[in-house]
Motif scaffolding. Structure first.
Motif, PDB file in Angstrom:
ATOM      1  N   CYS A  73      81.927  46.367 -83.440  1.00 56.09           N
ATOM      2  CA  CYS A  73      81.784  47.219 -84.616  1.00 56.09           C
ATOM      3  C   CYS A  73      83.143  47.338 -85.302  1.00 56.09           C
ATOM      4  O   CYS A  73      84.146  47.578 -84.632  1.00 56.09           O
ATOM      5  CB  CYS A  73      81.292  48.602 -84.206  1.00 56.09           C
ATOM      6  SG  CYS A  73      81.274  49.813 -85.550  1.00 56.09           S
ATOM      7  N   GLY A  89      82.120  49.306 -90.846  1.00 58.68           N
ATOM      8  CA  GLY A  89      80.691  49.484 -90.634  1.00 58.68           C
ATOM      9  C   GLY A  89      79.906  48.207 -90.437  1.00 58.68           C
ATOM     10  O   GLY A  89      78.680  48.191 -90.582  1.00 58.68           O
ATOM     11  N   LEU A  92      81.489  54.146 -84.842  1.00 59.64           N
ATOM     12  CA  LEU A  92      81.698  54.627 -86.214  1.00 59.64           C
ATOM     13  C   LEU A  92      82.167  56.078 -86.217  1.00 59.64           C
ATOM     14  O   LEU A  92      82.627  56.584 -87.236  1.00 59.64           O
ATOM     15  CB  LEU A  92      80.400  54.476 -87.020  1.00 59.64           C
ATOM     16  CG  LEU A  92      79.943  53.036 -87.237  1.00 59.64           C
ATOM     17  CD1 LEU A  92      78.594  53.005 -87.940  1.00 59.64           C
ATOM     18  CD2 LEU A  92      80.981  52.245 -88.029  1.00 59.64           C
ATOM     19  N   SER A 117      76.265  55.819 -90.867  1.00 59.36           N
ATOM     20  CA  SER A 117      75.734  54.741 -91.692  1.00 59.36           C
ATOM     21  C   SER A 117      76.533  53.476 -91.413  1.00 59.36           C
ATOM     22  O   SER A 117      77.766  53.515 -91.361  1.00 59.36           O
ATOM     23  CB  SER A 117      75.841  55.085 -93.186  1.00 59.36           C
ATOM     24  OG  SER A 117      75.067  56.227 -93.492  1.00 59.36           O
ATOM     25  N   TYR A 118      75.828  52.371 -91.218  1.00 62.41           N
ATOM     26  CA  TYR A 118      76.511  51.099 -90.999  1.00 62.41           C
ATOM     27  C   TYR A 118      76.306  50.235 -92.243  1.00 62.41           C
ATOM     28  O   TYR A 118      75.327  50.380 -92.976  1.00 62.41           O
ATOM     29  CB  TYR A 118      75.993  50.388 -89.746  1.00 62.41           C
ATOM     30  CG  TYR A 118      74.522  50.070 -89.771  1.00 62.41           C
ATOM     31  CD1 TYR A 118      74.066  48.818 -90.170  1.00 62.41           C
ATOM     32  CD2 TYR A 118      73.569  51.021 -89.385  1.00 62.41           C
ATOM     33  CE1 TYR A 118      72.712  48.523 -90.197  1.00 62.41           C
ATOM     34  CE2 TYR A 118      72.219  50.731 -89.400  1.00 62.41           C
ATOM     35  CZ  TYR A 118      71.797  49.489 -89.803  1.00 62.41           C
ATOM     36  OH  TYR A 118      70.458  49.196 -89.836  1.00 62.41           O
ATOM     37  N   ARG A 119      77.235  49.333 -92.472  1.00 65.75           N
ATOM     38  CA  ARG A 119      77.196  48.512 -93.688  1.00 65.75           C
ATOM     39  C   ARG A 119      76.146  47.409 -93.575  1.00 65.75           C
ATOM     40  O   ARG A 119      75.336  47.212 -94.477  1.00 65.75           O
ATOM     41  CB  ARG A 119      78.572  47.910 -93.929  1.00 65.75           C
ATOM     42  CG  ARG A 119      78.662  47.051 -95.182  1.00 65.75           C
ATOM     43  CD  ARG A 119      80.069  46.507 -95.343  1.00 65.75           C
ATOM     44  NE  ARG A 119      80.184  45.624 -96.493  1.00 65.75           N
ATOM     45  CZ  ARG A 119      81.273  44.932 -96.791  1.00 65.75           C
ATOM     46  NH1 ARG A 119      82.363  45.060 -96.029  1.00 65.75           N
ATOM     47  NH2 ARG A 119      81.298  44.145 -97.842  1.00 65.75           N
TER      48      ARG A 119
END
Length: 262
Positions: A193, A197, A224, A177-179
């Motif tokens: 990156c 995130g 990540l 999951s990325y922010r």
């Protein structure tokens, strides 16, 4: 090649022979982060060459990496000035190749868009995908800078839509999951990156074919899992993008200086 809290994908080019022609290295200087290709040879001294691929350092096999980096730092001002001069010459040549006029060609998603100019009371852009044309509607007397500004804004809008659609695809495949993501205009990297995130992707990736855009997205999301460029990291990338070597080669050989100035 990356700080503990972030990782980047460089723009700098390497020789056409790839890493077999020399190892790609990165060095933090006082003024910038420098990427260079290191080649070992039977010569007796350390040599520096600035060409269309950037800096190439050739050193005797017995010279340590520490001594090589010390020699680079000693010549930092000369190296950076020569690299800047080279970029300016390439950019000037590129600017001369593309004339901002009706019928000009703009690279887009691995193909070419033909620019069409139309007189209008207000500035606007319209894209005809079937005809592969980008229409610029401009008031009479509009300058070249205005044309560039319109095209840049349009490309950035397309980038936002493209990245917003493709990031979730590879995030799901990797189970991460990325922010959030933002567009970047960085001069030395296609993307980055952070451990928090945050994904940054260069809007000028829109000049390249979709598979190369996907590669950068997969590359950054893979950080990540592995915030480095170790064999484990490349295994993660390969798990969702097996042909990553081909995209890496294309992006390394085509930096910003090979693109129309915007």
């Amino acid at each position: 090649m990356s700080a503990p809290s972030s990782s980047t994908l460089p723009l700098e080019a390497v020789p056409k022979g790839g890493l077999l022609a020399g190892s790609l290295r990165r060095l933090q200087l006082r003024q910038a982060i420098l990427e260079y290709t290191l080649r070992r040879s039977k010569r007796r001294t350390i040599g520096f060459l600035i060409n269309e691929h950037g800096l190439r350092v050739t050193a005797p096999r017995w010279v340590t990496l520490a001594d090589i980096e010390s020699a680079i730092r000693d010549k930092e001002a000369w190296i950076l000035s020569k690299l800047a001069l080279r970029r300016e010459r390439v950019a000037q040549a590129q600017a001369e190749q593309m004339r901002w006029e009706d019928g000009a060609q703009l690279p887009y998603l691995g193909g070419m868009l033909t620019l069409r100019l139309f007189a209008a009371r207000r500035a606007a852009v319209s894209h005809d995908a079937d005809a592969a044309e980008l229409a610029l509607h401009l008031p009479e007397g509009a300058t070249e800078e205005k044309m560039k500004s319109l095209v840049k804004a349009w490309l950035q809008e397309q980038a936002r839509h493209c990245y917003a659609a493709r990031l979730p695809v590879f995030a799901e495949r990797l189970g991460v999951s990325y922010r959030a993501f933002t567009l970047t205009s960085a001069k030395t990297q296609w993307g980055s990156c952070t451990s928090a995130g945050m994904i940054r992707l260069h809007w000028r990736l829109m000049h390249f074919a979709p598979e190369h855009i996907d590669y950068v997205i997969a590359h950054e999301l893979a950080h990540l899992i592995e915030m480095n460029h170790s064999p484990r990291f490349w295994a993660v990338v390969a798990s969702v993008f097996p042909d990553h070597a081909a995209s890496r080669r294309v992006l390394r050989e085509h930096g910003l200086t090979t693109l129309p100035p915007l």
